[in-house]
Structures are given as structure tokens and as C-alpha cells.
Design a protein around this motif. Structure first.
Motif, PDB file in Angstrom:
ATOM      1  N   ALA A 243       0.854  -1.192   0.000  1.00 15.71           N
ATOM      2  CA  ALA A 243       0.000   0.000   0.000  1.00 15.71           C
ATOM      3  C   ALA A 243       0.890   1.242   0.000  1.00 15.71           C
ATOM      4  O   ALA A 243       1.446   1.630   1.029  1.00 15.71           O
ATOM      5  CB  ALA A 243      -0.929  -0.010   1.219  1.00 15.71           C
TER       6      ALA A 243
ATOM      7  N   SER B 295      -7.450   1.001  -5.318  1.00 17.46           N
ATOM      8  CA  SER B 295      -8.489   1.108  -4.289  1.00 17.46           C
ATOM      9  C   SER B 295      -8.998   2.545  -4.174  1.00 17.46           C
ATOM     10  O   SER B 295      -8.402   3.460  -4.740  1.00 17.46           O
ATOM     11  CB  SER B 295      -7.916   0.703  -2.930  1.00 17.46           C
TER      12      SER B 295
ATOM     13  N   HIS C  48     -11.198  -4.639   3.147  1.00 22.79           N
ATOM     14  CA  HIS C  48     -10.125  -4.085   3.987  1.00 22.79           C
ATOM     15  C   HIS C  48     -10.791  -3.663   5.289  1.00 22.79           C
ATOM     16  O   HIS C  48     -11.759  -2.915   5.270  1.00 22.79           O
ATOM     17  CB  HIS C  48      -9.465  -2.897   3.281  1.00 22.79           C
TER      18      HIS C  48
ATOM     19  N   GLY D  88      -5.184  -4.814   3.811  1.00 20.59           N
ATOM     20  CA  GLY D  88      -3.977  -4.702   4.650  1.00 20.59           C
ATOM     21  C   GLY D  88      -4.395  -4.547   6.090  1.00 20.59           C
ATOM     22  O   GLY D  88      -5.418  -5.100   6.504  1.00 20.59           O
TER      23      GLY D  88
ATOM     24  N   GLU E 211      -2.616  -6.515   1.214  1.00 19.15           N
ATOM     25  CA  GLU E 211      -2.198  -5.140   0.882  1.00 19.15           C
ATOM     26  C   GLU E 211      -1.584  -4.431   2.079  1.00 19.15           C
ATOM     27  O   GLU E 211      -2.086  -3.397   2.523  1.00 19.15           O
ATOM     28  CB  GLU E 211      -3.432  -4.328   0.443  1.00 19.15           C
ATOM     29  N   PRO E 212      -0.495  -4.949   2.619  1.00 16.61           N
ATOM     30  CA  PRO E 212       0.073  -4.303   3.795  1.00 16.61           C
ATOM     31  C   PRO E 212       0.821  -3.027   3.425  1.00 16.61           C
ATOM     32  O   PRO E 212       1.467  -2.950   2.375  1.00 16.61           O
ATOM     33  CB  PRO E 212       1.069  -5.346   4.320  1.00 16.61           C
ATOM     34  N   GLY E 213       0.707  -2.037   4.277  1.00 15.32           N
ATOM     35  CA  GLY E 213       1.521  -0.839   4.142  1.00 15.32           C
ATOM     36  C   GLY E 213       2.410  -0.747   5.366  1.00 15.32           C
ATOM     37  O   GLY E 213       3.610  -1.039   5.353  1.00 15.32           O
ATOM     38  N   ARG E 214       1.773  -0.421   6.489  1.00 11.67           N
ATOM     39  CA  ARG E 214       2.477  -0.219   7.749  1.00 11.67           C
ATOM     40  C   ARG E 214       3.373  -1.392   8.138  1.00 11.67           C
ATOM     41  O   ARG E 214       4.494  -1.199   8.577  1.00 11.67           O
ATOM     42  CB  ARG E 214       1.427  -0.027   8.854  1.00 11.67           C
TER      43      ARG E 214
ATOM     44  N   MET F  51       2.238  11.518   5.258  1.00 10.94           N
ATOM     45  CA  MET F  51       1.153  12.364   5.778  1.00 10.94           C
ATOM     46  C   MET F  51       1.668  13.735   6.207  1.00 10.94           C
ATOM     47  O   MET F  51       0.936  14.497   6.852  1.00 10.94           O
ATOM     48  CB  MET F  51       0.483  11.685   6.980  1.00 10.94           C
TER      49      MET F  51
HETATM   50  N1  LLP Z   1      -5.567  -1.365   1.610  1.00 12.33           N
HETATM   51  C1  LLP Z   1      -6.499  -0.396   1.703  1.00 12.33           C
HETATM   52  C2  LLP Z   1      -7.669  -0.458   0.842  1.00 12.33           C
HETATM   53  C3  LLP Z   1      -6.327   0.644   2.625  1.00 12.33           C
HETATM   54  O1  LLP Z   1      -7.269   1.584   2.723  1.00 12.33           O
HETATM   55  C4  LLP Z   1      -5.183   0.690   3.443  1.00 12.33           C
HETATM   56  C5  LLP Z   1      -4.980   1.774   4.399  1.00 12.33           C
HETATM   57  C6  LLP Z   1      -4.223  -0.334   3.299  1.00 12.33           C
HETATM   58  C7  LLP Z   1      -4.456  -1.347   2.376  1.00 12.33           C
HETATM   59  C8  LLP Z   1      -2.963  -0.377   4.101  1.00 12.33           C
HETATM   60  O2  LLP Z   1      -3.209  -0.409   5.463  1.00 12.33           O
HETATM   61  P1  LLP Z   1      -1.985  -0.763   6.464  1.00 12.33           P
HETATM   62  O3  LLP Z   1      -1.530  -2.149   6.144  1.00 12.33           O
HETATM   63  O4  LLP Z   1      -0.924   0.229   6.227  1.00 12.33           O
HETATM   64  O5  LLP Z   1      -2.592  -0.632   7.808  1.00 12.33           O
HETATM   65  N2  LLP Z   1      -2.941   7.042   8.366  1.00 12.33           N
HETATM   66  C9  LLP Z   1      -3.311   5.946   9.229  1.00 12.33           C
HETATM   67  C10 LLP Z   1      -3.568   4.691   8.478  1.00 12.33           C
HETATM   68  C11 LLP Z   1      -4.636   4.832   7.427  1.00 12.33           C
HETATM   69  C12 LLP Z   1      -4.737   3.641   6.559  1.00 12.33           C
HETATM   70  C13 LLP Z   1      -5.655   3.851   5.424  1.00 12.33           C
HETATM   71  N3  LLP Z   1      -5.804   2.723   4.561  1.00 12.33           N
HETATM   72  C14 LLP Z   1      -2.233   5.780  10.303  1.00 12.33           C
HETATM   73  O6  LLP Z   1      -1.271   6.528  10.299  1.00 12.33           O
HETATM   74  O7  LLP Z   1      -2.379   4.936  11.173  1.00 12.33           O
END
Ligand code: LLP
Length: 402
Positions: free
Chosen positions: A48, A92, A189, A228, A263-266, A365
Motif C-alpha cells: 500500500a 483502491s 479491507h 492490509g 495489501e500491507p503498508g504499515r 502524511m
Molecule cells: N488497503 C487499503 C484499501 C487501505 O485503505 C489501506 C490503508 C491499506 C491497504 C494499508 O493499510 P496498512 O496495512 O498500512 O494498515 N494514516 C493511518 C492509516 C490509514 C490507513 C488507510 N488505509 C495511520 O497513520 O495509522
């Protein structure tokens, strides 16, 4: 304090503060660990980009073979420049414009994640205009609540995201009659910073129910995308157990000819980064002590926006009595505070602090609020630090103004 053998103090002296520093080694190791955990079945990890869209960070993951999860035309361009193969890009977001759809269709991405009936109609008309078929998955709102901050939960019916299952089934049926739409999968998600695998299991069961229902109508779906959101340890230490997470998913997919997409980001980049900041001043009121640093909420918004508790460490630890203070930035907002009541040996002006877990949703951000140029970013790889984004200059802030 070092990062992969490189002194953080020397980096701060050379490049100034506030300064983002990322470890290439940590990102590669985490990607490989995740791929191993789900490797016994057909799977694809789509990074992500929103977590950290710096080109060098993205290129690192593209080189490892990752796909990309994008949410805008801007991220489509970034993904291309970083070298992600279009056949591994998913798109997405609830508000894709027709222009963004056209750009992604021309690049022949893997799938659009469609979030409403009106969006599906728009996608169909763009595909027809370009005389191509649009591959898509419906983003299903599974109605599953994951235990996380209310700003980053997305999988309940109170949220704007996704389509509930009965409507999703109707959209697939409609698409099966269209020349311009190709249903290829199903997606959801749940939210972000989730540390319990159980909601993923529930959501997956929900999606599989829908898959069975629409396959009965003649659809042939290939991708099951669970989104994710896997959590990492911040100051609280709570984290997703990766092996349990993977087990929860793969167990349910036995015997199903579906490619698992995540779909990992963090999870991939969060633990790989620190934000270095220098202590400017100390002050007291009759109620509290404050330590003012040169990084602010414009550089790292998470504490102000979500009350997120990042780890804080002195780059060169001091000996002495521990005291309790608020760690605050220079921005003119009360919310510009990294920690309320931090307990550590009080740092002195000129000391460097490292704010941890800053690799995800840190720089991406950031803003220039209070006319503060954004920090530089460095990537440490193989014992060397490379400048991957120069520090913004005051000139950059006013350049486009008339
Ligand atoms: N896929 C979709 C459709 C998403 O909306 C997101 C995050 C991800 C994957 C990735 O999520 P992750 O694996 O990184 O948790 N700004 C916030 C997080 C917002 C995430 C939005 N969508 C923070 O700093 O905690």
C-alpha cells in the motif's frame, strides 16, 4: 544509536533535523518474512503505497517482486516510476475519477477495487470509450469490527468503504452481462493497526460466502484480496502475530483455486523508519514540564491525529534522574505533542531523539503547515546512507504562488 551500522548522530549532523531515516534491510526482511508466511499457496503482496510512497522505498519492494495497492492517479505514476509491474497493481478508493480510471486502464493494471454501483457504471463507460475490458473486484463491506482507533477502522457499515454483500452480488450479476467489465476477484479491507487475526477470519468467511454465491451465477473469480491493516508494535508493544495471521487466512482457502492478495503498508515499512529530531528548549508551568523539539505535527501527524504513541529514544542516552515531561513540537497547536507524560532522563538542548515506527504514515502524511519545509529522507542500505529526498526549501513553499 545506530541504524544498520550507521551512526544516527552523524546522519543528523550531516543532513540536519528533522530527518527521516529508513532501513532497507528491515523492509526487505519484513517483505520476505511475509511472503514466506503465506507462501504455501498462490499469493501476491501488494504494498500500500500510501504508507510511504518515496520512490526509493517503493523501488526496493518492486525489486523484491511485490505488487502495489494504489489510491490515486498520483500513486499510479509513482508505482510506475518505482518499477511495479502493472499486472500486479490494484487500485483502491471510494472516489476514483474517470481520468484516473482511464490512466489505469491504459496501463493495464490487475484490478480496480470498485466501491459503489455508480463507480462501476463510470468504470464501464470509461472502458467502453477506450474499447477495453475493465478487470475489477468489488470491495465488500463485511460488517466486521476490528479493534483499532475509530479513525482507521473501515470494515463496518458505519464507514464509507465498500458495498454490503447483497448489493455486491447484484453488481457482479450486472457486470456479467457487460462486454466492458470483467469480474476478477473480491476484496475487503478492515482497517489499520489490527493486532488480532480473528476479524480477518470472519471477513474471509464472509467473502467466501459471496464467492460461492456469484460463482453459481457464472462468475469465475481468481483473486481473494483481504486488504492490509496488520499491526506493528508501537510504544504499547502489541503486534499482529504474523504466523497466526497467515494461518487464519490460508486454512480457510484450502482447496480453493484463488490467489490470496494482501495489501500491507504499515507492516512492511513502519518499523523500518525513525524520525530524528533535535531538542530545542525545556520549559515548565506550575503544572507540567515540556521539552520542545524541532519536529512537529506537520512532520509526523499520527500522535496529534490519532493519539498514537510512538517509541521515543535518546540517540545518545544520558545518565541521571528520570523525569516526566510532555514532548512537544514547534507548531502553533496544542495538539502538536508527540507524548503526554513521557518518562525518561530529561534531555538537554542539542540532544537528538529518535521517534520510532516512523517508516509508515510519517513523511507520506506530512504537510508544510506553519510554512515549515518538509524533512529530508535517507535510506540506509549496505552500511551506507543515501539521500532519497532532499530537504524542502523555503523557496519550494512559495514557488507556485502568484
Ligand atoms: N488497503 C487499503 C484499501 C487501505 O485503505 C489501506 C490503508 C491499506 C491497504 C494499508 O493499510 P496498512 O496495512 O498500512 O494498515 N494514516 C493511518 C492509516 C490509514 C490507513 C488507510 N488505509 C495511520 O497513520 O495509522
Amino acid at each position: 544509536m545506530q541504524l544498520d551500522g550507521v551512526s544516527l548522530k552523524s546522519l543528523a549532523r550531516k543532513h540536519g533535523t528533522p530527518l527521516y531515516v529508513y532501513s532497507a534491510k528491515t523492509i526487505r526482511e519484513r517483505y520476505r518474512r511475509l511472503v514466506r508466511a503465506v507462501s504455501w499457496r498462490d499469493s501476491l503482496v501488494c504494498y500500500a503505497l500510501k504508507a510511504n510512497s518515496n520512490r526509493a522505498v517503493c523501488a526496493l519492494l518492486a525489486d523484491e517482486g511485490a505488487g502495489a495497492d494504489i489510491v490515486s492517479g498520483g500513486e499510479l505514476i509513482r508505482a510506475g516510476r518505482a518499477g511495479f509491474h502493472p499486472s500486479k497493481i490494484v487500485f483502491s478508493g471510494v472516489g476514483k475519477t474517470r481520468d484516473e480510471m482511464a490512466a489505469a486502464l491504459r496501463r493495464k493494471i490487475l484490478a480496480f477495487h470498485v466501491e459503489s454501483g455508480e463507480e462501476l457504471a463510470a468504470l464501464e463507460s470509461v472502458a467502453k470509450r477506450l474499447k477495453t475490458r475493465a478487470p475489477f473486484s468489488i470491495r465488500v463491506n463485511p460488517g466486521v469490527k476490528a479493534d483499532t482507533h475509530h479513525h482507521i477502522t473501515t470494515g463496518t457499515v458505519e464507514n464509507k468503504f465498500g458495498v454490503e454483500a447483497p448489493e455486491a452480488a447484484a453488481l457482479y450479476e450486472r457486470a456479467l452481462r457487460s462486454r466492458w467489465l470483467a469480474p476478477v476477484g473480491v476484496q475487503c479491507h478492515l482497517g489499520s493497526q489490527i493486532v488480532d487475526p480473528a476479524p480477518y477470519g470472519k471477513a474471509l468467511d464472509h467473502l467466501l460466502g459471496l464467492v460461492d454465491r456469484i460463482e453459481g451465477k457464472g462468475a469465475n473469480l481468481r483473486y481473494l484480496d483481504i486488504g492490509g491493516g496488520m499491526g506493528i508494535p508501537y510504544a504499547s508493544g502489541k503486534t499482529m502475530n504474523l504466523e497466526r495471521f497467515a494461518g487464519t487466512l490460508t486454512r480457510r482457502l484450502v482447496g480453493r483455486p484463488l490467489t490470496l492478495v494482501i495489501e500491507p503498508g504499515r507492516w512492511l515499512v513502519g518499523p523500518a523508519g525513525v524520525l530524528l529530531t533535535e531538542v530545542l528548549y525545556r520549559k515548565k508551568t506550575t503544572a507540567r514540564r515540556f521539552v520542545v523539539v524541532d519536529a512537529g505535527m506537520n512532520d509526523l501527524l499520527r500522535p496529534a491525529l490519532y493519539g498514537a504513541a510512538h517509541t521515543i529514544a535518546a540517540v545518545t542516552p544520558r545518565r541521571g534522574r528520570r523525569v516526566r515531561f510532555d514532548l512537544v513540537g514547534p507548531v502553533c497547536e496544542t495538539a502538536d505533542r508527540f507524548v503526554h507524560g513521557l518518562e525518561m532522563v530529561e534531555p538537554e538542548p542539542g540532544d537528538l531523539l529518535a521517534i520510532g515506527e516512523a517508516g509508515a504514515y510519517g513523511f507520506s502524511m506530512s504537510s508544510t503547515y506553519n510554512s515549515r519545509p518538509r524533512p529530508a529522507e535517507l535510506l540506509v542500505d549496505g552500511g551506507r546512507a543515501r539521500l532519497i529526498r532532499r530537504r524542502e526549501r523555503l523557496d519550494d513553499l512559495v514557488r507556485d504562488e502568484r
